[in-house]
Design a protein around this motif. Sequence first.
Motif, PDB file in Angstrom:
ATOM      1  N   VAL A  36      15.341 -12.650   5.420  1.00  0.00           N
ATOM      2  CA  VAL A  36      14.230 -12.937   4.525  1.00  0.00           C
ATOM      3  C   VAL A  36      14.273 -11.943   3.367  1.00  0.00           C
ATOM      4  N   VAL A  37      14.061 -12.443   2.162  1.00  0.00           N
ATOM      5  CA  VAL A  37      13.909 -11.578   1.001  1.00  0.00           C
ATOM      6  C   VAL A  37      12.437 -11.622   0.595  1.00  0.00           C
ATOM      7  N   ASP A  38      11.841 -10.442   0.460  1.00  0.00           N
ATOM      8  CA  ASP A  38      10.432 -10.303   0.089  1.00  0.00           C
ATOM      9  C   ASP A  38      10.367  -9.818  -1.358  1.00  0.00           C
ATOM     10  N   ILE A  39      10.044 -10.732  -2.279  1.00  0.00           N
ATOM     11  CA  ILE A  39       9.989 -10.419  -3.711  1.00  0.00           C
ATOM     12  C   ILE A  39       8.598  -9.878  -4.053  1.00  0.00           C
ATOM     13  N   GLY A  40       8.562  -8.739  -4.741  1.00  0.00           N
ATOM     14  CA  GLY A  40       7.281  -8.108  -5.056  1.00  0.00           C
ATOM     15  C   GLY A  40       6.714  -7.431  -3.827  1.00  0.00           C
ATOM     16  N   CYS A  41       7.578  -6.760  -3.092  1.00  0.00           N
ATOM     17  CA  CYS A  41       7.234  -6.244  -1.762  1.00  0.00           C
ATOM     18  C   CYS A  41       6.328  -5.022  -1.765  1.00  0.00           C
ATOM     19  N   GLY A  42       6.120  -4.392  -2.922  1.00  0.00           N
ATOM     20  CA  GLY A  42       5.293  -3.178  -2.933  1.00  0.00           C
ATOM     21  C   GLY A  42       5.934  -2.100  -2.078  1.00  0.00           C
ATOM     22  N   ASP A  43       5.191  -1.597  -1.114  1.00  0.00           N
ATOM     23  CA  ASP A  43       5.713  -0.551  -0.236  1.00  0.00           C
ATOM     24  C   ASP A  43       6.428  -1.123   0.986  1.00  0.00           C
ATOM     25  N   CYS A  44       6.797  -2.387   0.928  1.00  0.00           N
ATOM     26  CA  CYS A  44       7.513  -3.092   2.012  1.00  0.00           C
ATOM     27  C   CYS A  44       6.650  -3.282   3.260  1.00  0.00           C
ATOM     28  N   GLY A  45       5.336  -3.335   3.091  1.00  0.00           N
ATOM     29  CA  GLY A  45       4.442  -3.519   4.239  1.00  0.00           C
ATOM     30  C   GLY A  45       4.707  -4.801   5.002  1.00  0.00           C
ATOM     31  N   GLY A  54       9.649  -9.678  14.602  1.00  0.00           N
ATOM     32  CA  GLY A  54      10.789 -10.576  14.725  1.00  0.00           C
ATOM     33  C   GLY A  54      11.861  -9.989  15.620  1.00  0.00           C
ATOM     34  N   ASP A  55      12.567 -10.844  16.323  1.00  0.00           N
ATOM     35  CA  ASP A  55      13.599 -10.383  17.248  1.00  0.00           C
ATOM     36  C   ASP A  55      14.779  -9.743  16.537  1.00  0.00           C
ATOM     37  N   ASP A  56      15.427 -10.501  15.673  1.00  0.00           N
ATOM     38  CA  ASP A  56      16.623  -9.970  15.014  1.00  0.00           C
ATOM     39  C   ASP A  56      16.615 -10.277  13.520  1.00  0.00           C
ATOM     40  N   GLN A  57      15.428 -10.485  12.984  1.00  0.00           N
ATOM     41  CA  GLN A  57      15.305 -10.782  11.568  1.00  0.00           C
ATOM     42  C   GLN A  57      15.666  -9.565  10.725  1.00  0.00           C
ATOM     43  N   ARG A  58      16.378  -9.824   9.616  1.00  0.00           N
ATOM     44  CA  ARG A  58      16.655  -8.798   8.604  1.00  0.00           C
ATOM     45  C   ARG A  58      15.798  -9.117   7.399  1.00  0.00           C
ATOM     46  N   VAL A  59      15.270  -8.088   6.756  1.00  0.00           N
ATOM     47  CA  VAL A  59      14.409  -8.292   5.592  1.00  0.00           C
ATOM     48  C   VAL A  59      14.859  -7.374   4.470  1.00  0.00           C
ATOM     49  N   THR A  60      14.995  -7.955   3.291  1.00  0.00           N
ATOM     50  CA  THR A  60      15.267  -7.183   2.082  1.00  0.00           C
ATOM     51  C   THR A  60      14.034  -7.285   1.200  1.00  0.00           C
ATOM     52  N   GLY A  61      13.408  -6.139   0.938  1.00  0.00           N
ATOM     53  CA  GLY A  61      12.257  -6.085   0.054  1.00  0.00           C
ATOM     54  C   GLY A  61      12.712  -5.719  -1.341  1.00  0.00           C
ATOM     55  N   VAL A  62      12.168  -6.410  -2.336  1.00  0.00           N
ATOM     56  CA  VAL A  62      12.525  -6.154  -3.732  1.00  0.00           C
ATOM     57  C   VAL A  62      11.237  -5.940  -4.523  1.00  0.00           C
ATOM     58  N   ASP A  63      11.186  -4.837  -5.278  1.00  0.00           N
ATOM     59  CA  ASP A  63      10.028  -4.557  -6.123  1.00  0.00           C
ATOM     60  C   ASP A  63      10.498  -3.786  -7.346  1.00  0.00           C
ATOM     61  N   SER A  64       9.787  -3.941  -8.441  1.00  0.00           N
ATOM     62  CA  SER A  64      10.167  -3.235  -9.665  1.00  0.00           C
ATOM     63  C   SER A  64       9.617  -1.813  -9.713  1.00  0.00           C
ATOM     64  N   GLY A  65       8.768  -1.442  -8.773  1.00  0.00           N
ATOM     65  CA  GLY A  65       8.163  -0.112  -8.772  1.00  0.00           C
ATOM     66  C   GLY A  65       8.899   0.879  -7.888  1.00  0.00           C
ATOM     67  N   ALA A  66       9.560   1.853  -8.507  1.00  0.00           N
ATOM     68  CA  ALA A  66      10.332   2.851  -7.758  1.00  0.00           C
ATOM     69  C   ALA A  66       9.445   3.653  -6.816  1.00  0.00           C
ATOM     70  N   LYS A  68       6.713   2.759  -5.243  1.00  0.00           N
ATOM     71  CA  LYS A  68       6.361   1.975  -4.063  1.00  0.00           C
ATOM     72  C   LYS A  68       7.544   1.867  -3.116  1.00  0.00           C
ATOM     73  N   ILE A  69       8.725   1.643  -3.661  1.00  0.00           N
ATOM     74  CA  ILE A  69       9.922   1.560  -2.824  1.00  0.00           C
ATOM     75  C   ILE A  69      10.147   2.884  -2.099  1.00  0.00           C
ATOM     76  N   ALA A  70       9.943   3.998  -2.780  1.00  0.00           N
ATOM     77  CA  ALA A  70      10.119   5.319  -2.162  1.00  0.00           C
ATOM     78  C   ALA A  70       9.192   5.498  -0.966  1.00  0.00           C
ATOM     79  N   GLU A  71       7.995   4.890  -1.019  1.00  0.00           N
ATOM     80  CA  GLU A  71       7.053   4.979   0.100  1.00  0.00           C
ATOM     81  C   GLU A  71       7.611   4.346   1.372  1.00  0.00           C
ATOM     82  N   SER A  72       8.564   3.463   1.248  1.00  0.00           N
ATOM     83  CA  SER A  72       9.075   2.741   2.406  1.00  0.00           C
ATOM     84  C   SER A  72      10.308   3.396   3.034  1.00  0.00           C
ATOM     85  N   GLU A  73      10.764   4.522   2.500  1.00  0.00           N
ATOM     86  CA  GLU A  73      12.018   5.119   2.976  1.00  0.00           C
ATOM     87  C   GLU A  73      12.031   5.420   4.472  1.00  0.00           C
TER      88      GLU A  73
END
Length: 190
Positions: A36-45, A54-66, A68-73
Amino acid sequence: MSSEVAPADLPDDFYEKIHSRLQQIIYEELREARHVVDIGCGDCGLAKYLIEVGDDQRVTGVDSGAAKIAESEEAVEESEGRLLCIEADAAHLDCLADEVAEAVVMTRALHEMADPAAVLAEVMRVLRSGGKLLIVDFPRDSLAQRLWDEDYFAPDEVEAMLRAAGYSGVAVSLIERGQMIWATGLKLAG
């Protein structure tokens, strides 16, 4: 899913109260997708939630805010490679290969996009054949409009955008007492 209610009749914390339920129904809608790709993911919540339940789901979060992305590290480090959060412009997803995802979700994000048509085209590119786009956003004349005074789309505008971008099986409805748009579209084999 629920009948419409006038925004003035809802408490200001309405969206906070429905947050968990929205995450659950988004998961149910996308549970079959392995990537799943999450567009506009914010902090990837939402992305964090999806890999937790999810059992084996992979998720890629995408956001333009650096920031917010740093909060998800920390969550990325704990995800055992199932979560990736990327800073990128949703209209130019060069970080993602063609047909990489079975599903793309945009939660409370479409109204923030400077060029929604370009974003929907990029989503179409990264979806595999048979893949699903799910948009969950605030509608025009909703409580969100009263609270935050932003420009939102009407359901028929979202439907028209999805059809213009080439999505099939488009379905758009209002959920959560008429305070959220729930829109889906499919990428069919060309």
